[in-house]
Design a protein around this motif. Structure first.
Motif, PDB file in Angstrom:
ATOM      1  N   GLU A   8      -8.111   1.335   1.088  1.00 52.56           N
ATOM      2  CA  GLU A   8      -7.486   0.045   1.365  1.00 52.56           C
ATOM      3  C   GLU A   8      -7.030  -0.488   0.022  1.00 52.56           C
ATOM      4  OE1 GLU A   8      -8.960  -2.983   3.882  1.00 52.56           O
ATOM      5  OE2 GLU A   8     -10.170  -1.554   5.025  1.00 52.56           O
ATOM      6  N   LEU A   9      -5.728  -0.640  -0.158  1.00 54.65           N
ATOM      7  CA  LEU A   9      -5.149  -1.012  -1.443  1.00 54.65           C
ATOM      8  C   LEU A   9      -4.640  -2.442  -1.406  1.00 54.65           C
ATOM      9  CD1 LEU A   9      -4.045  -0.266  -4.277  1.00 54.65           C
ATOM     10  CD2 LEU A   9      -1.996   0.603  -3.118  1.00 54.65           C
ATOM     11  N   TYR A  10      -5.024  -3.221  -2.421  1.00 51.23           N
ATOM     12  CA  TYR A  10      -4.581  -4.607  -2.549  1.00 51.23           C
ATOM     13  C   TYR A  10      -4.074  -4.845  -3.962  1.00 51.23           C
ATOM     14  CZ  TYR A  10      -7.391  -5.173   1.648  1.00 51.23           C
ATOM     15  OH  TYR A  10      -7.909  -5.042   2.914  1.00 51.23           O
ATOM     16  N   LEU A  11      -2.975  -5.572  -4.091  1.00 48.86           N
ATOM     17  CA  LEU A  11      -2.478  -6.016  -5.383  1.00 48.86           C
ATOM     18  C   LEU A  11      -2.583  -7.527  -5.422  1.00 48.86           C
ATOM     19  CD1 LEU A  11      -0.920  -3.154  -5.242  1.00 48.86           C
ATOM     20  CD2 LEU A  11       0.551  -4.229  -6.917  1.00 48.86           C
ATOM     21  N   ASN A  12      -3.186  -8.042  -6.472  1.00 50.27           N
ATOM     22  CA  ASN A  12      -3.334  -9.486  -6.636  1.00 50.27           C
ATOM     23  C   ASN A  12      -3.046  -9.829  -8.096  1.00 50.27           C
ATOM     24  OD1 ASN A  12      -3.916 -12.170  -6.324  1.00 50.27           O
ATOM     25  ND2 ASN A  12      -6.135 -11.895  -6.351  1.00 50.27           N
ATOM     26  N   LEU A  13      -1.749  -9.923  -8.418  1.00 49.92           N
ATOM     27  CA  LEU A  13      -1.312 -10.236  -9.779  1.00 49.92           C
ATOM     28  C   LEU A  13      -0.487 -11.506  -9.738  1.00 49.92           C
ATOM     29  CD1 LEU A  13      -0.322  -6.590 -10.496  1.00 49.92           C
ATOM     30  CD2 LEU A  13      -1.961  -7.821 -11.883  1.00 49.92           C
ATOM     31  N   SER A  14      -0.819 -12.457 -10.600  1.00 52.04           N
ATOM     32  CA  SER A  14      -0.089 -13.729 -10.615  1.00 52.04           C
ATOM     33  C   SER A  14       1.301 -13.592 -11.242  1.00 52.04           C
ATOM     34  CB  SER A  14      -0.897 -14.809 -11.334  1.00 52.04           C
ATOM     35  OG  SER A  14      -1.225 -14.378 -12.637  1.00 52.04           O
ATOM     36  N   ASP A  15       1.481 -12.632 -12.132  1.00 50.91           N
ATOM     37  CA  ASP A  15       2.759 -12.401 -12.794  1.00 50.91           C
ATOM     38  C   ASP A  15       3.595 -11.459 -11.926  1.00 50.91           C
ATOM     39  OD1 ASP A  15       4.640 -10.799 -14.468  1.00 50.91           O
ATOM     40  OD2 ASP A  15       3.874 -12.078 -16.083  1.00 50.91           O
ATOM     41  N   GLU A  16       4.713 -11.949 -11.416  1.00 51.05           N
ATOM     42  CA  GLU A  16       5.538 -11.162 -10.493  1.00 51.05           C
ATOM     43  C   GLU A  16       6.102  -9.898 -11.136  1.00 51.05           C
ATOM     44  OE1 GLU A  16       8.393 -13.257  -8.093  1.00 51.05           O
ATOM     45  OE2 GLU A  16       7.057 -14.995  -7.947  1.00 51.05           O
ATOM     46  N   ALA A  17       6.467  -9.976 -12.404  1.00 54.38           N
ATOM     47  CA  ALA A  17       7.004  -8.800 -13.094  1.00 54.38           C
ATOM     48  C   ALA A  17       5.925  -7.720 -13.206  1.00 54.38           C
ATOM     49  CB  ALA A  17       7.527  -9.184 -14.474  1.00 54.38           C
ATOM     50  N   GLN A  18       4.696  -8.133 -13.554  1.00 50.98           N
ATOM     51  CA  GLN A  18       3.599  -7.171 -13.637  1.00 50.98           C
ATOM     52  C   GLN A  18       3.284  -6.596 -12.259  1.00 50.98           C
ATOM     53  OE1 GLN A  18       0.176  -8.820 -15.605  1.00 50.98           O
ATOM     54  NE2 GLN A  18       0.933  -8.190 -17.604  1.00 50.98           N
ATOM     55  N   ALA A  19       3.343  -7.432 -11.241  1.00 47.86           N
ATOM     56  CA  ALA A  19       3.079  -6.960  -9.878  1.00 47.86           C
ATOM     57  C   ALA A  19       4.094  -5.898  -9.481  1.00 47.86           C
ATOM     58  CB  ALA A  19       3.104  -8.127  -8.902  1.00 47.86           C
ATOM     59  N   ALA A  20       5.358  -6.123  -9.817  1.00 44.49           N
ATOM     60  CA  ALA A  20       6.411  -5.160  -9.498  1.00 44.49           C
ATOM     61  C   ALA A  20       6.199  -3.854 -10.262  1.00 44.49           C
ATOM     62  CB  ALA A  20       7.786  -5.749  -9.810  1.00 44.49           C
ATOM     63  N   GLN A  21       5.823  -3.957 -11.551  1.00 38.64           N
ATOM     64  CA  GLN A  21       5.561  -2.757 -12.353  1.00 38.64           C
ATOM     65  C   GLN A  21       4.377  -1.987 -11.788  1.00 38.64           C
ATOM     66  OE1 GLN A  21       5.000  -4.671 -16.159  1.00 38.64           O
ATOM     67  NE2 GLN A  21       6.955  -3.876 -16.924  1.00 38.64           N
ATOM     68  N   ALA A  22       3.308  -2.700 -11.467  1.00 35.52           N
ATOM     69  CA  ALA A  22       2.111  -2.052 -10.913  1.00 35.52           C
ATOM     70  C   ALA A  22       2.449  -1.348  -9.613  1.00 35.52           C
ATOM     71  CB  ALA A  22       1.003  -3.079 -10.696  1.00 35.52           C
ATOM     72  N   GLU A  23       3.193  -2.027  -8.748  1.00 32.35           N
ATOM     73  CA  GLU A  23       3.555  -1.429  -7.466  1.00 32.35           C
ATOM     74  C   GLU A  23       4.396  -0.175  -7.663  1.00 32.35           C
ATOM     75  OE1 GLU A  23       5.529  -2.615  -3.197  1.00 32.35           O
ATOM     76  OE2 GLU A  23       4.827  -4.204  -4.528  1.00 32.35           O
TER      77      GLU A  23
END
Length: 190
Positions: A8-23
């Motif tokens: 079960e994978l969850y992403l919880n990053l407040s910085d949208e650019a970092q969230a996009a990079q992580a994804e």
């Protein structure tokens, strides 16, 4: 994001650019293969599942403070659901059954029991994406390599390994290196 039957994978990053990079990076990794390769290297054959949360430094610092009483960010945290290690290894490489993996005694909560015919829920892994980026930069390799290394590390903690002894640390690093090599990633730590 792709589906992972055992994760079960969850992403919880407040910085949208970092969230996009992580994804983007995580989508390119076969997470199931990382977990299965780690389990295979540790001689674990049973069907398992786990939860993976990718967060930021503030999120992991809060969890580290709350659950380990260490008020600092870290790269990876593991929260095993198992009452005792399932990996067969020398005792000095493992956390003890009443040990949470960090030297603290577990709270007196009822044991988690896996229903018959279901995958064993190993627990939760939390990885800090900004720390993945920072450590990859410092080591001079790809974020993918760092992420695979940390995910494998987290899985090893969930099945019973503890790196608070030199023997446990060396056993974990050897398995993590083998997983990196099997998946075509640059092995980098010794």
């Amino acid at each position: 994001m792709q589906e992972h039957p055992a994760i079960e994978l969850y992403l919880n990053l407040s910085d949208e650019a970092q969230a996009a990079q992580a994804e983007q990076v995580v989508s390119a990794i076969d997470l199931d293969e990382v977990v299965n390769s780690t389990l295979q290297a540790a001689a674990i054959t049973q069907s398992v599942m786990l939860t993976l949360l990718i967060t930021d430094d503030a999120g992991i610092q809060e969890m580290n403070r709350q659950y380990r009483e260490q008020d600092k960010a870290t790269d990876v945290l593991s929260f095993p659901l198992l009452e005792q290690p399932i990996v067969q290894a020398p005792a000095e490489q493992l956390w003890t059954p009443q040990d949470s993996g960090d030297g603290e005694e577990r709270a007196s909560t009822p044991a988690f029991v896996t229903p018959p015919g279901m995958a064993t829920n190993l627990g939760d892994i939390v990885i800090s994406w900004p720390t993945v980026q920072r450590q990859a930069r410092e080591a001079g390799h790809e974020e993918t390599t760092e992420f695979v290394y940390l995910l494998s590390h987290g899985v090893l903690h969930l099945i019973g390994y503890d790196d608070h002894t030199e023997s446990g640390y060396q056993a974990m690093v050897a398995i993590q290196q083998a997983v990196l090599q099997k998946l075509g990633q640059k092995a980098y730590r010794s």
